[in-house]
Write a protein that holds these residues in place. Structure first.
Motif, PDB file in Angstrom:
ATOM      1  N   ASP A  63      69.474  10.080 -86.536  1.00 25.05           N
ATOM      2  CA  ASP A  63      69.144   8.914 -87.355  1.00 25.05           C
ATOM      3  C   ASP A  63      67.660   8.596 -87.313  1.00 25.05           C
ATOM      4  OD1 ASP A  63      71.752   8.622 -88.137  1.00 25.05           O
ATOM      5  OD2 ASP A  63      72.219   7.038 -86.688  1.00 25.05           O
ATOM      6  N   ASP A  68      68.808   8.559 -91.156  1.00 26.24           N
ATOM      7  CA  ASP A  68      68.989   7.163 -91.558  1.00 26.24           C
ATOM      8  C   ASP A  68      67.814   6.709 -92.417  1.00 26.24           C
ATOM      9  OD1 ASP A  68      68.947   4.194 -91.459  1.00 26.24           O
ATOM     10  OD2 ASP A  68      70.676   4.490 -90.147  1.00 26.24           O
ATOM     11  N   ALA A  69      68.115   6.291 -93.650  1.00 25.58           N
ATOM     12  CA  ALA A  69      67.050   5.905 -94.587  1.00 25.58           C
ATOM     13  C   ALA A  69      66.337   4.633 -94.161  1.00 25.58           C
ATOM     14  CB  ALA A  69      67.634   5.720 -95.984  1.00 25.58           C
ATOM     15  N   ALA A  70      66.960   3.813 -93.311  1.00 23.99           N
ATOM     16  CA  ALA A  70      66.307   2.586 -92.850  1.00 23.99           C
ATOM     17  C   ALA A  70      65.486   2.805 -91.591  1.00 23.99           C
ATOM     18  CB  ALA A  70      67.360   1.506 -92.592  1.00 23.99           C
ATOM     19  N   LEU A  71      65.879   3.744 -90.743  1.00 19.55           N
ATOM     20  CA  LEU A  71      65.224   3.939 -89.458  1.00 19.55           C
ATOM     21  C   LEU A  71      64.177   5.044 -89.480  1.00 19.55           C
ATOM     22  CD1 LEU A  71      68.366   3.733 -87.129  1.00 19.55           C
ATOM     23  CD2 LEU A  71      66.752   1.910 -87.680  1.00 19.55           C
ATOM     24  N   SER A 270      65.206  -6.213 -81.816  1.00 15.27           N
ATOM     25  CA  SER A 270      65.750  -5.755 -83.087  1.00 15.27           C
ATOM     26  C   SER A 270      66.892  -6.659 -83.555  1.00 15.27           C
ATOM     27  CB  SER A 270      66.247  -4.313 -82.960  1.00 15.27           C
ATOM     28  OG  SER A 270      66.808  -3.888 -84.185  1.00 15.27           O
ATOM     29  N   LEU A 272      68.704  -5.502 -86.146  1.00 17.96           N
ATOM     30  CA  LEU A 272      69.583  -4.566 -86.836  1.00 17.96           C
ATOM     31  C   LEU A 272      70.834  -4.344 -85.985  1.00 17.96           C
ATOM     32  CD1 LEU A 272      66.860  -2.015 -87.956  1.00 17.96           C
ATOM     33  CD2 LEU A 272      67.867  -3.829 -89.317  1.00 17.96           C
TER      34      LEU A 272
END
Length: 305
Positions: A63, A68-71, A270, A272
């Motif tokens: 990820d 993972d596109a966010a991380l 975080s 998230l």
């Protein structure tokens, strides 16, 4: 007689080991526990409060690296910042530290005093230094004031040197180098004083200028020291996130975010999904990168000696 001496030496050795063993055992136990715990955590998701971990295997690593596109974009941006620091720190340490060491090695008057002065940035408390630099680099700080007084208003930064995205990271690299250059000076100075003066005298007798002696005689002999300085700079670049945390917090706009700081944020701040495992995975990635860089540095050093 020899047997008595052997028994006495064995008794002395056992006595020494007996005194050292408790501290060594405690250190080894705590170190092994911490390392093992962090490694296991990198394969799990956990928020730090629940009783059970959710085992995810290598998902944390995948990820943060690309999946993972966010991380992954956050890690990539932090990696670019870390790479710039890894380049700037060693370069500044060598480029600034070596000439100062050469000058200190040649002078005789006040040498000890000057060594102390140049070494002060390293022994000064880091947090106090970082806050002092924050004041110097602020919009109304002394650096902008001095530039204005010298007629260099075009170089002033109205938002501060740490508030401008184009100057924030180079400024932090310079501050980090300011703290690490004293070690480079000390290492170079020790290496210069270990060089046989007859080597330099022979080159001078052959007609070599000071520049030629420095580049053709001293510099090759200082390569092991340079390798050590570079390795220390790389270590500080990978691990020294405190300056980024205290002076900018990774801003403005994430331009001063580095991998160590990002791991710290994921571990403690975080909002998230549970990110302690992500922070641990990122920490282990940094550890592997540090080992690879140390191995490359050692290989290059051995190939040139």
């Amino acid at each position: 007689m020899a047997g008595i001496v052997r028994r006495q030496r064995l008794r002395e050795a056992l006595t020494g080991y007996a005194f050292v063993l408790p501290a060594a055992a405690l250190f080894g136990l705590m170190g092994a526990y911490t390392v093992g715990y962090g490694l296991l955590l990198s394969f799990a998701r956990w928020n730090g409060f629940t009783r059970d971990w959710l085992w995810v295997g290598v998902d944390n690593y995948l990820d943060i690296l690309y999946r993972d596109a966010a991380l992954a974009p956050i890690v990539h941006d932090a990696a670019r910042g870390t790479l710039l620091v890894m380049i700037g720190m060693p370069v500044l340490s060598v480029v600034v530290g070596l000439p100062i060491a050469l000058a200190l090695n040649r002078i005789r008057l006040l040498r000890t005093t000057l060594r102390t002065v140049f070494f002060l940035p390293y022994v000064t408390t880091g947090v106090a230094v970082f806050f002092a630099w924050s004041y110097v680099l602020a919009p109304a700080g002394s650096l902008n004031t001095v530039l204005g007084a010298l007629g260099l208003g075009s170089l002033q930064q109205p938002q501060g040197f740490l508030g401008n995205p184009s100057t924030a990271l180079p400024t932090l690299v310079a501050v980090m180098a300011w703290s690490s250059i004293p070690v480079a000076i000390l290492l170079y100075l020790a290496a210069l004083q270990a060089i046989d003066p007859n080597v330099i005298d022979a080159a001078t007798v052959d007609g070599a200028s000071n520049w030629r002696v420095t580049t053709s005689v001293l510099w090759p002999l200082l390569r092991p020291t340079t390798a050590a300085v570079v390795l220390l700079g790389l270590r500080d670049a990978l691990q020294g996130f405190q300056i980024f945390l205290l002076m900018t917090g990774g801003g403005p706009g994430g331009t001063t975010n580095v991998l160590g700081l990002q791991a710290y944020k994921w571990a403690f701040f975080s909002d998230l999904r549970p990110t302690l495992g992500l922070a641990s995975a990122l920490g282990w990635v940094l550890f592997v990168v540090a080992l690879l860089l140390a191995a490359v540095n050692l290989r290059v050093l051995r190939s040139r000696t």
